[in-house]
Design an enzyme around this catalytic site. Sequence first.
Site, PDB file in Angstrom:
ATOM      1  N   ASP A 199       0.862  -1.182   0.000  1.00 39.09           N
ATOM      2  CA  ASP A 199       0.000   0.000   0.000  1.00 39.09           C
ATOM      3  C   ASP A 199       0.896   1.228   0.000  1.00 39.09           C
ATOM      4  O   ASP A 199       2.129   1.105  -0.090  1.00 39.09           O
ATOM      5  CB  ASP A 199      -0.971  -0.015   1.205  1.00 39.09           C
ATOM      6  N   HIS A 274      -3.022   3.112  -4.673  1.00 40.60           N
ATOM      7  CA  HIS A 274      -2.383   2.661  -3.416  1.00 40.60           C
ATOM      8  C   HIS A 274      -0.930   2.222  -3.644  1.00 40.60           C
ATOM      9  O   HIS A 274      -0.458   1.285  -2.996  1.00 40.60           O
ATOM     10  CB  HIS A 274      -3.184   1.505  -2.800  1.00 40.60           C
ATOM     11  N   GLU A 350     -10.031   2.359  -5.025  1.00 35.16           N
ATOM     12  CA  GLU A 350      -9.734   3.770  -4.730  1.00 35.16           C
ATOM     13  C   GLU A 350      -8.589   4.322  -5.582  1.00 35.16           C
ATOM     14  O   GLU A 350      -7.664   4.942  -5.066  1.00 35.16           O
ATOM     15  CB  GLU A 350      -9.397   3.924  -3.233  1.00 35.16           C
ATOM     16  N   GLU A 489      -4.550   1.311   9.860  1.00 34.50           N
ATOM     17  CA  GLU A 489      -4.074   2.694  10.008  1.00 34.50           C
ATOM     18  C   GLU A 489      -3.869   3.069  11.483  1.00 34.50           C
ATOM     19  O   GLU A 489      -2.887   3.724  11.831  1.00 34.50           O
ATOM     20  CB  GLU A 489      -5.074   3.680   9.394  1.00 34.50           C
TER      21      GLU A 489
HETATM   22  C1  ACM Z   1     -10.957  -0.746   0.615  1.00 36.63           C
HETATM   23  O1  ACM Z   1     -11.463  -0.698   1.750  1.00 36.63           O
HETATM   24  N1  ACM Z   1     -10.344   0.310   0.117  1.00 36.63           N
HETATM   25  C2  ACM Z   1     -11.033  -1.948  -0.188  1.00 36.63           C
END
Ligand code: ACM
Length: 630
Positions: A199, A274, A350, A489
């Site tokens: 990520d 990402h 995303e 996170e």
């Molecule tokens: C995600 O929660 N971005 C897959």
Amino acid sequence: MKNLLLLFLLFTFFYQSNAQHSIIPIPVNYVANNSEFIFDDQVSLNLQTNDEQVKKYTEQFQLFLKKNGINTSVSTTKKGNKTIDVILNKKLQTELGNEGYILEVNQNNIKLTANEPAGIFNGFQTLKQLIPIEKISSENKTSNQIKIKGCKITDYPRFGWRGLMLDVSRHFFSVEDVKAYIDQMSQYKYNVFHWHLTDDEGWRIEIKSLPKLTEVGAWRVERYGRFGEDRKAPKPGEKTPYGGFYTQEQIKEIVKYAADRNVTIVPEIDFPGHSMAALAAYPELSTKKEPKSVSPGFKFADWYGDGTFKMLVENTLNPADENVYAFVDKVFTEVAALFPGDYIHMGGDECYHGYWDEDPKVQQFMKKNKIENSHELQSYFVKRVEKIISSKGKKMIGWDEILEGGLADGAAVMSWRGMKGGIEAAKMGHDVVMTPTTYAYLDYTQGDHSVENPIYANLSLEKSYSFEPVPEGVDAKYVLGGQGNLWTEVIPNLQYAYYMTYPRAFAIAETLWSPKENKNLDSFINRTEDHFNRFDAQNTNISKAILDPEVKVYRKDNKLMCELKNSVPNSEIFYTIDNTYPVKFGQKYTGAFEIPAGKLNLRTQTFKNGKPISRELLISRTELDKRAGN
Ligand code: ACM
């Protein structure tokens, strides 16, 4: 009449006996009998098969007993007259499938039967749960007698994909942590570990042909403070001490460790978005080709509250550059060789298209290839990645954004933005895994914000338990199963990862394993309370937020009103609103009450048999006012 009474008594006996076990996920069928099996040093494990995997599972169970003070032997010849017989069916029992088992507990004999080794593994997990919790307490090693009640259990899963995802990018988890996480989930009959390996905040898998991915991409500057809010961006030349990665040898070790627990690993390499850590290593793979750093969780996106966002730093691969596909091919060649499972996850979520929209070369590429918009461009990328992955003999799965602009043939979809992506894909005949934020996001807080580490959404245990992976109108054969996802996170270590995962992972396990008609919230909460004790006995963190009162405030006739509830059977809630404590000398909650104006606090707590069983919540009137809205 006498017969009727007898029938009634028998029914009551079996009903009560059935209610006595605390197995999670609840088995398909459990019938109690009157016998009792006593574990002591006379017990031997009798292997009635030469299967190596079964032998390993049996030895794991032997080790579990040893840790709890019971010494047993494992042998292929019957020893003594108190045995646990482990049997692989020669003639398959179709209802058990590959992962089901039958476990019969009688006087002096336990019989565990399955078609396949996976069933034996699952049967041993159930047998472990039949053992009374106080016996597995580390303080109670002196006792060498464990009694379990007689029963016959017939059990098999509803779904073949029962997964948990762990994000090891936002925070790094050591090899030992990852193994422990897998071991814990396997005890609840999860069989898929989705490993989110890359990520923006770190690349965690060694790719020998691309060494900078881990030399550079696995390391970042040290930052504290709230992730995505007040962390400062890296300064030029700043040292990057935080991070880590798994060598290929370590990955092989973890893959084997998981297989020895009936767990298949699905590795995720998140492309084309990402990808800031990959671009820190190889910036030439972006459109702007600007040097960049691995993100320490600084604010690099503006979120608009409706799921849309703008990336302030480019974190996407350039889909118009052939070198990107050569790079992707190198990565998946090595990934495919390391992981024996059928699936590779390519991310796809995303992905911000703004840098593609602004880049003249990307625009030229689109024109040349008759690609109308950036969604189609992402779809072009995903389809090429699908070809790369299938050329390595693997199936591709991706987050539901891979539907946008056209889904690649043969791709499976992981539905996270609710169920709609999964529904759409299943209706087109694609396999899907359901993991909607609304039921399965384990990073969401699970209790009152006054006592939880805040994040942007909440998901209670009860809500998680109401997850149903097969929506109306969808052919169940396309729903491979479901999964809970743990994004990290704000989760820096293993014990806190456990806290966030459990008990909601119990709820998801039960949804994915047990027949829908066996699910019952009261029974589940009772069994969960028993498993709290198991976690406590092993000094493993688990959230008990379910025991806390749930506070609801609203305005009525200009008054601030408060309602309290919880789902814990046989409990009582007490509260005070006059700044006094302890709460047990306050009011017993019987219905909605007013919180008068003034500098006051609400204090509330759950009690069972006169004893506090939850945290005490302390919420100021100012905060309650805010919650009620103005
Ligand atoms: C995600 O929660 N971005 C897959």
